[in-house]
Design an enzyme around this catalytic site. Structure first.
Site, PDB file in Angstrom:
ATOM      1  N   ASP A 214       5.990   2.288   2.493  1.00 39.27           N
ATOM      2  CA  ASP A 214       5.065   1.185   2.732  1.00 39.27           C
ATOM      3  C   ASP A 214       4.214   1.518   3.955  1.00 39.27           C
ATOM      4  OD1 ASP A 214       3.775  -1.195   3.310  1.00 39.27           O
ATOM      5  OD2 ASP A 214       5.498  -2.455   2.787  1.00 39.27           O
ATOM      6  N   HIS A 215       2.932   1.784   3.718  1.00 35.90           N
ATOM      7  CA  HIS A 215       2.066   2.227   4.814  1.00 35.90           C
ATOM      8  C   HIS A 215       1.745   1.100   5.799  1.00 35.90           C
ATOM      9  CE1 HIS A 215      -0.173   5.194   6.816  1.00 35.90           C
ATOM     10  NE2 HIS A 215      -0.659   5.836   5.783  1.00 35.90           N
ATOM     11  N   ARG A 216       2.121  -0.136   5.470  1.00 29.24           N
ATOM     12  CA  ARG A 216       1.968  -1.230   6.434  1.00 29.24           C
ATOM     13  C   ARG A 216       3.014  -1.123   7.528  1.00 29.24           C
ATOM     14  NH1 ARG A 216       2.813  -6.281   2.624  1.00 29.24           N
ATOM     15  NH2 ARG A 216       4.609  -4.953   2.172  1.00 29.24           N
TER      16      ARG A 216
ATOM     17  N   ALA B 137       5.144   1.918   8.137  1.00 28.75           N
ATOM     18  CA  ALA B 137       5.336   3.247   8.722  1.00 28.75           C
ATOM     19  C   ALA B 137       4.113   4.120   8.467  1.00 28.75           C
ATOM     20  CB  ALA B 137       6.586   3.898   8.133  1.00 28.75           C
TER      21      ALA B 137
ATOM     22  N   PRO C 127       0.847  -1.196   0.000  1.00 23.09           N
ATOM     23  CA  PRO C 127       0.000   0.000   0.000  1.00 23.09           C
ATOM     24  C   PRO C 127       0.882   1.246   0.000  1.00 23.09           C
ATOM     25  CG  PRO C 127       0.023  -0.976   2.173  1.00 23.09           C
ATOM     26  CD  PRO C 127       0.813  -1.894   1.297  1.00 23.09           C
TER      27      PRO C 127
END
Length: 416
Positions: free
Chosen positions: A385-387, A389, A211
């Site tokens: 990577d929004h998973r 950070a 994501p």
């Protein structure tokens, strides 16, 4: 019977395109002799023979895309006794006497079929073979001047120059194809294979898996440009990319979450202690990312020199696997290409972040004294990577990076 298969010649490699076949059924080969040339998304490589033997069957064709584990050749392995006999035959070729007729006869009688085939087989690097193909040259016709008769890049260029001077150089198949298509009012096509196809697969996988979230910032690089000019006058040129790489490394020390990878199987975020920074480079064959290793331990001059060498190798397709794998963070300096003020870069999976540095422009800005001044401004785009950070952490990271780039003297505090 031995199956010679395509093995994993690079980190994360799943498939490759067959560029050239160096042997045919019936050919005898030595251990480590190149059999086939393949191209992945990262590099061009040769697959060698694992043993001495005879090629019984070729299972692939030039231009075919094959997966790791695919059988390329069937090799009838030569027994150890046979290998010893061949070696003995090579070692005991008599010294020919003064008669030309006797010399030829003696050489033919003493040299085995295996030795003859080896004399005909061409020694050349993958890049040299590619250079020959691009110039429409049969590499078998070139006499090598390198060690043991190896054909060099210069040999190919000299041969091509000689053909051109004699008026024998023919148009390339690609050019003929383009002209034919044009004359028939058909669209010109470009093969979707090789590095272009591999890049497409990797980018698609990254977008489908990660994501992405992109954070934008502007940076005043006036002081960096002035400092570089100061160095140039003292014959100590340091590229802007080298400064960016070092500033990234310093920022990663304080925000190690971006120098990491997500291990979903173990439900762990793995933080890397080493800073192996990948630098995206545009080449005639597509994007390639050589890696500067252990940036956290290197000086600016070392980083600059290494980047210069890696860039030259990338442009000539001479990078090896070790120079293109294992990156923990990637940057893309597209500013020198011009015209770019922003982007949404795709993360180099399995990394967590990637930063693009865009075009520098002089424009009026308001300083701390509320004065309008002309400064050199550059935009940066950071995808993460929004998973792994959150946005606040990404902002803090880019704020620290911006501070180092706007006040490059602060870099010196990290070098002591």
């Amino acid at each position: 019977m031995i199956e010679v298969k395509l093995h994993d010649i690079g980190e994360g490699m799943t498939q490759a395109d067959v560029l050239a076949l160096f042997v045919q059924p019936g050919d005898r080969v030595n251990p480590d002799e190149p059999l086939v040339e393949v191209q992945t998304d990262k590099m061009t490589a040769e697959i060698p023979a694992p043993y001495a033997g005879v090629i019984k069957e070729v299972k692939v064709e030039v231009g075919q895309t094959i997966s790791v584990g695919t059988t390329i050749f069937l090799l009838d392995r030569m027994s150890q006794d046979s290998e010893a006999e061949v070696a003995s035959a090579v070692e005991t070729i008599p010294v020919p006497d003064t008669s030309p007729e006797i010399n030829i006869k003696a050489l033919n009688e003493a040299t085995s079929d295996h030795v003859k085939s080896q004399v005909k087989r061409t020694m050349a690097s993958p890049y040299t073979r590619k250079l020959a193909r691009e110039n429409g040259i049969d590499i078998e016709k070139i006499s090598g001047t390198g060690p043991a008769g190896r054909i060099t890049d210069q040999d190919v260029l000299n041969y091509e120059k000689g053909k051109r001077q004699q008026g024998l150089t023919s148009e390339s198949p690609t050019q003929n194809s383009v002209e034919k298509n044009h004359s028939e009012a058909k669209p010109t096509t470009i093969p979707f294979k090789g590095r272009r196809k591999q890049i497409a697969a990797k980018m698609t996988q990254s977008l489908l898996t990660i994501p992405h979230c992109t954070h934008f910032e502007e940076v005043d690089v006036t002081n960096i440009l002035e400092m570089r000019e100061f160095w140039k006058k003292r014959n100590a040129s340091i590229s802007a990319t080298a400064l960016f790489v070092k500033a990234i490394s310093i920022s990663l020390k304080e925000y190690p979450i971006f120098n990491a990878r997500l291990n979903e199987e173990k439900a762990l975020i793995e933080l890397h202690e080493e800073h192996h920074i990948g630098v995206a480079i545009d080449t005639p064959d597509g994007l390639i990312v050589p890696v500067v290793r252990n940036v956290e331990k290197k000086s600016l001059i070392s980083i600059h020199n290494e980047l210069k060498e890696l860039t030259a190798k990338a442009q000539e397709n001479r990078l090896n696997v070790g120079e293109m794998t294992g990156s923990t963070f990637t940057i893309s300096n597209v500013g020198p290409l011009g015209g770019s003020i922003g982007a949404t870069p795709i993360i180099n999976q399995p990394e967590v972040g990637l930063i693009s540095f865009h075009k520098t422009k002089k424009r009026p800005v308001v300083n701390e004294k509320d004065e309008i001044v002309i400064r050199s401004m550059m935009n940066i785009s950071m995808s993460f990577d929004h998973r792994v950070a959150d946005g606040a952490t990404a902002v803090a990271f880019t704020n620290r990076l911006t501070e180092l780039l706007e006040e490059p003297k602060l870099l010196l505090l990290e070098l002591v």
